[in-house]
Write an enzyme that holds these catalytic residues in place. Structure first.
Site, PDB file in Angstrom:
ATOM      1  N   LEU B   7     -23.201  28.850  33.495  1.00  0.00           N
ATOM      2  CA  LEU B   7     -24.034  27.649  33.484  1.00  0.00           C
ATOM      3  C   LEU B   7     -24.230  27.184  34.922  1.00  0.00           C
ATOM      4  O   LEU B   7     -23.290  26.695  35.548  1.00  0.00           O
ATOM      5  CB  LEU B   7     -23.380  26.534  32.661  1.00  0.00           C
ATOM      6  CG  LEU B   7     -22.779  26.904  31.293  1.00  0.00           C
ATOM      7  CD1 LEU B   7     -22.314  25.643  30.553  1.00  0.00           C
ATOM      8  CD2 LEU B   7     -23.785  27.671  30.448  1.00  0.00           C
ATOM      9  N   CYS B   9     -26.599  28.371  38.588  1.00  0.00           N
ATOM     10  CA  CYS B   9     -26.548  29.461  39.559  1.00  0.00           C
ATOM     11  C   CYS B   9     -26.851  28.930  40.957  1.00  0.00           C
ATOM     12  O   CYS B   9     -27.676  29.475  41.679  1.00  0.00           O
ATOM     13  CB  CYS B   9     -27.518  30.563  39.156  1.00  0.00           C
ATOM     14  SG  CYS B   9     -27.173  32.133  39.945  1.00  0.00           S
ATOM     15  N   GLY B  13     -22.123  29.296  41.795  1.00  0.00           N
ATOM     16  CA  GLY B  13     -22.546  30.244  40.762  1.00  0.00           C
ATOM     17  C   GLY B  13     -22.986  31.579  41.368  1.00  0.00           C
ATOM     18  O   GLY B  13     -22.578  32.650  40.905  1.00  0.00           O
ATOM     19  N   ASP B 199     -14.030  11.741  46.093  1.00  0.00           N
ATOM     20  CA  ASP B 199     -13.797  13.171  45.840  1.00  0.00           C
ATOM     21  C   ASP B 199     -12.297  13.477  45.898  1.00  0.00           C
ATOM     22  O   ASP B 199     -11.745  14.133  45.008  1.00  0.00           O
ATOM     23  CB  ASP B 199     -14.560  13.997  46.894  1.00  0.00           C
ATOM     24  CG  ASP B 199     -14.262  15.484  46.801  1.00  0.00           C
ATOM     25  OD1 ASP B 199     -14.896  16.159  45.981  1.00  0.00           O
ATOM     26  OD2 ASP B 199     -13.380  15.959  47.533  1.00  0.00           O
ATOM     27  N   LYS B 203      -9.435  14.706  42.912  1.00  0.00           N
ATOM     28  CA  LYS B 203      -8.553  15.854  43.054  1.00  0.00           C
ATOM     29  C   LYS B 203      -7.085  15.464  42.907  1.00  0.00           C
ATOM     30  O   LYS B 203      -6.315  16.168  42.257  1.00  0.00           O
ATOM     31  CB  LYS B 203      -8.804  16.524  44.407  1.00  0.00           C
ATOM     32  CG  LYS B 203     -10.171  17.221  44.465  1.00  0.00           C
ATOM     33  CD  LYS B 203     -10.519  17.625  45.880  1.00  0.00           C
ATOM     34  CE  LYS B 203     -11.850  18.376  45.943  1.00  0.00           C
ATOM     35  NZ  LYS B 203     -12.326  18.525  47.334  1.00  0.00           N
TER      36      LYS B 203
END
Lengths: 430, 430
Positions: B7, B9, B13, B199, B203
């Site tokens: 799912l 690209c 991807g 971000d 994490k």
């Protein structure tokens, strides 16, 4: 409940007993079951009793463990080749899973042991054999599996790293630094295995076998120890921007494998240069991931116990899902070993030469006639008869350098070739 | 042959497609089977065709992947919450294993997704969601499983680390360093998620959940970004022996969990201080293993693809042994979250104060009356009306410090409280 048969209750064995007790709650949460030490093979009862264990746990004959069908995991912490090898083979053939920290054994007899595990569909794990508690074997086999590994390079012996750190920071001679390490218990009474690089060679053999999916044994590793290093080399190296470390290096080059252990100068800004004292660190260079580093205490009771119990827990998972023996030997290929003569390196060469005009030209001439290109020259004129001359080459084949050194050694202007040290880590992008 | 439905690209991807092709040989050796991309859901056909793939691979409707019984692994690399969440849930419910790099999604909806995977006895892996290709989640769950993890602390955002490295090494203002990072493609046009610490917060929420076996979500993490840091703070920090980093920290304290992201001063000799540019590094402190560190590129096409394909290979192993879904959610407990007010830290405080006698005494008095003990004072008298005053406290509760700052802010001798930065990593033994 998973029952353990423990072979050897020395430093690491006691650590395993302590860790299973102190972290019983998280271990049983994470594995979904209890883990208990059922039997300990140990000659000295006091070692077992002093841990608060009952006398019933003690046994004097390996048969008491091998014949106990309730024991599904054997943890070998005796060390050395025999009887460890025989005990492990017997345990595997009895269908018992085995965990060991025994690098000496794996680096020589790994193939035989892994084959026996595979035949009997049991697990044979040895994370603790390299880097103490630092996760190395598991991430190499699993997380980094998508990579073509190009190089594994690291500091995998804490004793020599402690000695080199002392020599570098305090200007000590090797013998003095070794003595301090022995007094602190960081080096053994017979330090041969550490200072001659044999311990590091066993570890890099194990890591190389996994990284390149091809058997590399102790005998395949070229080894030089740290006993010939002098404070003078460390000092000149520092002037050139280098720090000295005992490096274990394994590389795959055009489908062939090279493995070696030797002292090496690395650039001061390289992350391995900051690894001091008894710490270990291993760089892995994969074609997709780039350079990753694993760092931590490479030895010691509880770090090593952490890796051993981690392996036991992995077996617990596999036992409860009927999947032991799923991950056996990963040496699918038989790659040729590149001999050290064929390896290209940068070299630092320290010589004692006649201090008079024309000497440098004559020496440079020998390098030139062997197609050896010189990168740096450091001449320490003292006004005496002899001067220290340091040359650093570009990357050259080891055999060509040896030929040149042979010629130089016979020249009257060269009193002594004092030391030759490889220079590594300059290509790192980190 | 294991068939993949991809799912998205985009950058990662395409990296996955390239890696599966370029390392086909080692991947099939290590997994014992072939891995092929069967379908790619991607709006922009050019992205797929430019990789040399046939048009047949392209699909425009998720149903083409969900309804294909030959696809056993779905790799979600769309990013963001929706439609990624719905697609993943649908895939899991169809009995497909899922790999994702989607930290935004895991940090908020991890519980729901892991529960769906467990119900359907399939694997749901997300190693690439933290630290790019650096093995973190796997070693935490497996190799370090025997440890009671006390702390996870690291640099997990490359963009901010690049900016802070630039500010530190070249004395740049934040805005200038950000602009450079954007020009080099290290920062996005809208840099909010990176520079505000969101971000990193996602994490550390993921790492904390695994380390402490208890759910920590994005909302549970206290966050401060790096936008208020000035070159002056970096300069004074340097004088005090510190380097500034955006740290993500999670700790378990007396059975409760604390997680936060903020700029912090760390000692210059701390290994994290040497982590520069876009590199990431995470320290894990376990009660048995001590401090171990994992280091590498925390982002980028191929490092992230390395982690994604590593997860795919793990699923291949599990598929061939019928053991998918064996390792599900590990949040066995529900530990209380400690709010930031209750956290004790050392603080660096920079103030602009009237430059006249008695001022330091008055300010020190306020600290004293709040039971805040001062470790270091750095006063920069300029002969002007105002002077820079830097104080570093001992470890004090955050709420007490805030109370004191409130009082100080209202004093006529204090023109401005310019910045408050926590000091971390001084207890490290490394």
């Amino acid at each position: 409940m998973v029952n353990i048969g423990l072979l050897g209750c020395g430093t690491v064995g006691s650590g395993v007993v302590k860790l299973l007790a102190s972290n019983r709650d998280v271990i049983s949460l994470r594995t979904g079951q209890g883990v208990a030490i059922k039997r300990i093979l140990e000659k000295d009862p006091e070692k077992v009793l002093s841990l608060g264990l009952s006398e019933d746990v003690l046994c004097a004959d390996i048969k008491d463990i091998l014949d106990d069908d309730h024991i599904s995991v054997v943890v070998e912490l005796i060390g050395g080749i025999e009887p460890a090898r025989t005990f492990i083979l017997q345990a595997l053939r009895k269908g018992k899973n085995v965990v060991t920290a025994n690098k000496d054994l794996i680096a020589v007899h790994g193939q035989e042991l892994l084959a026996a595990a595979e035949e009997n569909k049991v697990d044979f794990f040895f994370e603790a054999s390299v880097g103490g508690g630092i996760p190395l074997i598991y991430p190499l086999k699993h997380s980094l599996g998508a990579n073509r590994i190009k190089e594994v390079m690291g500091i995998v012996n804490g004793t020599t790293n402690y000695i080199l750190t002392k020599m570098s920071e305090e200007g000590l001679e090797f013998s003095r630094a070794l003595k301090e390490a022995q007094e602190l218990g960081y080096a053994e009474a017979d330090p041969t295995s550490d200072v001659e690089g044999y311990d590091a060679a066993r570890k890099i053999a194990i890591l190389a076998s996994i990284a390149f999916n091809s058997r590399v044994t102790f005998e395949n590793v070229y080894v030089e120890g740290i006993t010939r290093l002098s404070p003078l080399d460390i000092k000149y190296g520092y002037e050139l921007g280098y720090v000295v470390k005992l490096l274990a290096i394994a590389q795959e080059i055009d489908g062939r494998v090279q493995a070696r252990v030797h002292p090496a100068f690395i650039p001061m800004h390289h992350p391995l240069a900051a690894v001091k004292g008894v710490y270990n660190a291993v760089f892995v260079n994969g074609d997709a991931v780039g350079e990753v580093m694993f760092f931590g205490r490479g030895a010691g009771q509880m770090p090593t116990a952490s890796a051993v119990v981690g392996d036991i827990m992995e077996i617990c998972h596999n036992l409860s899902h009927g999947t032991t023996g799923m991950l056996g030997c990963t040496c699918f290929e038989a790659k040729e070993i590149i001999p050290i003569d064929k390896v290209e390196s940068k070299f630092y060469i320290r010589m004692l030469v006649k201090d008079r005009p024309g000497v440098l030209a004559a020496i440079a001439g020998v390098f030139g006639s062997h197609q050896l290109s010189i990168a740096t020259v450091l001449q320490k004129t003292s006004g005496e008869e002899f001067a220290q001359l340091v040359l650093v080459t570009h990357r050259v084949p080891e055999s060509d350098l040896r030929d040149a050194l042979m010629v130089l050694g016979e020249m009257s202007i060269v009193a002594e070739i004092c030391n030759v040290i490889r220079v590594e880590g300059e290509d790192s992008k980190v």
